[in-house]
Design a protein around this motif. Structure first.
Motif, PDB file in Angstrom:
ATOM      1  N   PRO A 124       6.273  -5.032   7.953  1.00 56.70           N
ATOM      2  CA  PRO A 124       6.773  -3.748   8.450  1.00 56.70           C
ATOM      3  C   PRO A 124       7.021  -2.793   7.282  1.00 56.70           C
ATOM      4  N   LEU A 125       6.700  -1.525   7.483  1.00 56.78           N
ATOM      5  CA  LEU A 125       6.888  -0.531   6.424  1.00 56.78           C
ATOM      6  C   LEU A 125       8.312  -0.537   5.874  1.00 56.78           C
ATOM      7  N   GLU A 126       9.291  -0.690   6.756  1.00 57.73           N
ATOM      8  CA  GLU A 126      10.680  -0.625   6.303  1.00 57.73           C
ATOM      9  C   GLU A 126      11.055  -1.787   5.391  1.00 57.73           C
ATOM     10  N   ASP A 127      10.238  -2.835   5.363  1.00 55.19           N
ATOM     11  CA  ASP A 127      10.522  -3.984   4.498  1.00 55.19           C
ATOM     12  C   ASP A 127       9.888  -3.867   3.116  1.00 55.19           C
ATOM     13  N   ILE A 128       9.055  -2.867   2.906  1.00 53.39           N
ATOM     14  CA  ILE A 128       8.425  -2.697   1.588  1.00 53.39           C
ATOM     15  C   ILE A 128       9.492  -2.238   0.595  1.00 53.39           C
ATOM     16  N   ASN A 129       9.595  -2.985  -0.510  1.00 56.64           N
ATOM     17  CA  ASN A 129      10.589  -2.698  -1.547  1.00 56.64           C
ATOM     18  C   ASN A 129       9.882  -2.589  -2.892  1.00 56.64           C
ATOM     19  N   VAL A 130       9.478  -1.375  -3.243  1.00 54.49           N
ATOM     20  CA  VAL A 130       8.776  -1.193  -4.515  1.00 54.49           C
ATOM     21  C   VAL A 130       9.737  -1.166  -5.707  1.00 54.49           C
ATOM     22  N   ALA A 131      11.015  -1.429  -5.460  1.00 52.48           N
ATOM     23  CA  ALA A 131      11.974  -1.590  -6.563  1.00 52.48           C
ATOM     24  C   ALA A 131      12.082  -3.053  -6.982  1.00 52.48           C
ATOM     25  N   ASP A 132      11.295  -3.916  -6.362  1.00 48.37           N
ATOM     26  CA  ASP A 132      11.302  -5.340  -6.684  1.00 48.37           C
ATOM     27  C   ASP A 132      10.563  -5.554  -8.005  1.00 48.37           C
ATOM     28  N   GLY A 133      11.309  -5.837  -9.049  1.00 49.61           N
ATOM     29  CA  GLY A 133      10.723  -6.005 -10.379  1.00 49.61           C
ATOM     30  C   GLY A 133       9.665  -7.086 -10.456  1.00 49.61           C
ATOM     31  N   ALA A 134       9.763  -8.109  -9.613  1.00 56.23           N
ATOM     32  CA  ALA A 134       8.776  -9.196  -9.636  1.00 56.23           C
ATOM     33  C   ALA A 134       7.390  -8.692  -9.271  1.00 56.23           C
ATOM     34  N   LEU A 135       7.304  -7.687  -8.413  1.00 54.20           N
ATOM     35  CA  LEU A 135       5.996  -7.130  -8.050  1.00 54.20           C
ATOM     36  C   LEU A 135       5.322  -6.497  -9.263  1.00 54.20           C
ATOM     37  N   PHE A 136       6.105  -5.873 -10.111  1.00 52.50           N
ATOM     38  CA  PHE A 136       5.554  -5.292 -11.335  1.00 52.50           C
ATOM     39  C   PHE A 136       5.222  -6.394 -12.342  1.00 52.50           C
ATOM     40  N   GLN A 137       6.113  -7.340 -12.479  1.00 50.02           N
ATOM     41  CA  GLN A 137       5.910  -8.427 -13.431  1.00 50.02           C
ATOM     42  C   GLN A 137       4.649  -9.211 -13.109  1.00 50.02           C
ATOM     43  N   ASP A 138       4.378  -9.399 -11.814  1.00 52.25           N
ATOM     44  CA  ASP A 138       3.195 -10.156 -11.388  1.00 52.25           C
ATOM     45  C   ASP A 138       1.964  -9.271 -11.222  1.00 52.25           C
ATOM     46  N   ASP A 139       2.086  -7.968 -11.555  1.00 53.62           N
ATOM     47  CA  ASP A 139       1.013  -7.005 -11.381  1.00 53.62           C
ATOM     48  C   ASP A 139       0.516  -6.996  -9.931  1.00 53.62           C
ATOM     49  N   ALA A 140       1.459  -7.099  -8.998  1.00 50.07           N
ATOM     50  CA  ALA A 140       1.133  -7.185  -7.575  1.00 50.07           C
ATOM     51  C   ALA A 140       1.599  -5.953  -6.800  1.00 50.07           C
ATOM     52  N   ILE A 141       2.058  -4.934  -7.477  1.00 44.08           N
ATOM     53  CA  ILE A 141       2.660  -3.765  -6.833  1.00 44.08           C
ATOM     54  C   ILE A 141       1.632  -2.845  -6.168  1.00 44.08           C
ATOM     55  N   TRP A 142       0.395  -2.869  -6.648  1.00 43.97           N
ATOM     56  CA  TRP A 142      -0.593  -1.844  -6.272  1.00 43.97           C
ATOM     57  C   TRP A 142      -0.899  -1.764  -4.783  1.00 43.97           C
ATOM     58  N   PRO A 143      -1.063  -2.863  -4.049  1.00 43.52           N
ATOM     59  CA  PRO A 143      -1.326  -2.702  -2.613  1.00 43.52           C
ATOM     60  C   PRO A 143      -0.137  -2.104  -1.852  1.00 43.52           C
ATOM     61  N   TYR A 144       1.068  -2.327  -2.336  1.00 42.94           N
ATOM     62  CA  TYR A 144       2.245  -1.747  -1.688  1.00 42.94           C
ATOM     63  C   TYR A 144       2.252  -0.229  -1.876  1.00 42.94           C
ATOM     64  N   PHE A 145       1.970   0.214  -3.094  1.00 39.70           N
ATOM     65  CA  PHE A 145       1.876   1.658  -3.331  1.00 39.70           C
ATOM     66  C   PHE A 145       0.718   2.256  -2.541  1.00 39.70           C
ATOM     67  N   GLU A 146      -0.397   1.554  -2.469  1.00 39.78           N
ATOM     68  CA  GLU A 146      -1.549   2.047  -1.716  1.00 39.78           C
ATOM     69  C   GLU A 146      -1.174   2.268  -0.250  1.00 39.78           C
ATOM     70  N   ARG A 147      -0.493   1.305   0.330  1.00 36.86           N
ATOM     71  CA  ARG A 147      -0.094   1.440   1.728  1.00 36.86           C
ATOM     72  C   ARG A 147       0.914   2.582   1.905  1.00 36.86           C
ATOM     73  N   LEU A 148       1.880   2.672   1.010  1.00 35.00           N
ATOM     74  CA  LEU A 148       2.848   3.756   1.124  1.00 35.00           C
ATOM     75  C   LEU A 148       2.175   5.118   1.013  1.00 35.00           C
ATOM     76  N   ARG A 149       1.242   5.280   0.075  1.00 42.83           N
ATOM     77  CA  ARG A 149       0.537   6.555  -0.053  1.00 42.83           C
ATOM     78  C   ARG A 149      -0.183   6.908   1.242  1.00 42.83           C
TER      79      ARG A 149
END
Length: 192
Positions: free
Chosen positions: A20-45
């Motif tokens: 669910p969109l409301e569960d996306i948390n791009v402040a989760d540092g682990a997503l950046f550390q694992d280089d896994a943030i990009w699909p979350y930003f893509e969906r938000l955009r």
């Protein structure tokens, strides 16, 4: 060169588009550390370019993820102020130091004028040879075939070298600039 997709990146791709969109948390540092943030930003955009997120660590926050929207926020300081802080974490009550990056016009403009000559394009051209030389030396000295901290060995080192030069700061003490910056901006960081 295409990145190799690991099961982790595939999992994040699927997760980013199925949760669910409301569960996306791009402040989760682990997503950046694992280089896994990009699909979350893509969906938000695509689906929620101005998104209210929540982090257990920071509370509620807003993400603005499209260029046009970011520019609208960045250029309208009457509505969207940088004053006070530009981080997710609220500043500590007993530590509210004014920072150039967290100022709005006209204060920001007055301070910027002070440093503008040193970073003007014509002046930076005078530094081009030195910047290239230092960058080459840093890259040549990187370890091969082993993991290393890019931020420390390249980003911080090159930045502090140039800041020490620009500020006419003792070159051999340049890491003090990093330390002072970390102390001024770090919050609840046990490594500082």
């Amino acid at each position: 060169q295409a990145a190799v997709e690991t099961s982790s990146t595939v999992d994040h791709q699927e997760r980013a588009w199925s949760m669910p969109l409301e569960d996306i948390n791009v402040a989760d540092g682990a997503l950046f550390q694992d280089d896994a943030i990009w699909p979350y930003f893509e969906r938000l955009r695509k689906e929620a370019p101005v998104h209210k997120g929540h982090s257990d660590e920071f509370g509620d926050y807003w993400s603005v993820t499209r260029y046009e929207d970011i520019m609208a926020v960045d250029t309208n300081h009457h509505v969207f102020s940088s004053e006070g802080a530009i981080t997710l974490a609220d500043p500590l009550e007993d530590f509210k130091a004014p920072m150039f990056i967290a100022m709005d016009p006209p204060k920001h403009d007055k301070q910027r004028i002070t440093v503008q000559p040193i970073v003007a394009p014509k002046n930076l051209q005078n530094w081009e040879g030195l910047i290239r030389e230092r960058t080459g030396l840093i890259l040549d000295e990187l370890p091969r075939g082993e993991t290393f901290d890019w931020v420390d060995k390249v980003s911080i080192e090159l930045t502090t070298m140039m800041l020490a030069t620009l500020f006419d700061f003792p070159f051999e003490e340049r890491r003090r600039l990093t330390r002072w910056s970390d102390v001024a901006t770090g919050r609840d960081n046990p490594e500082i």
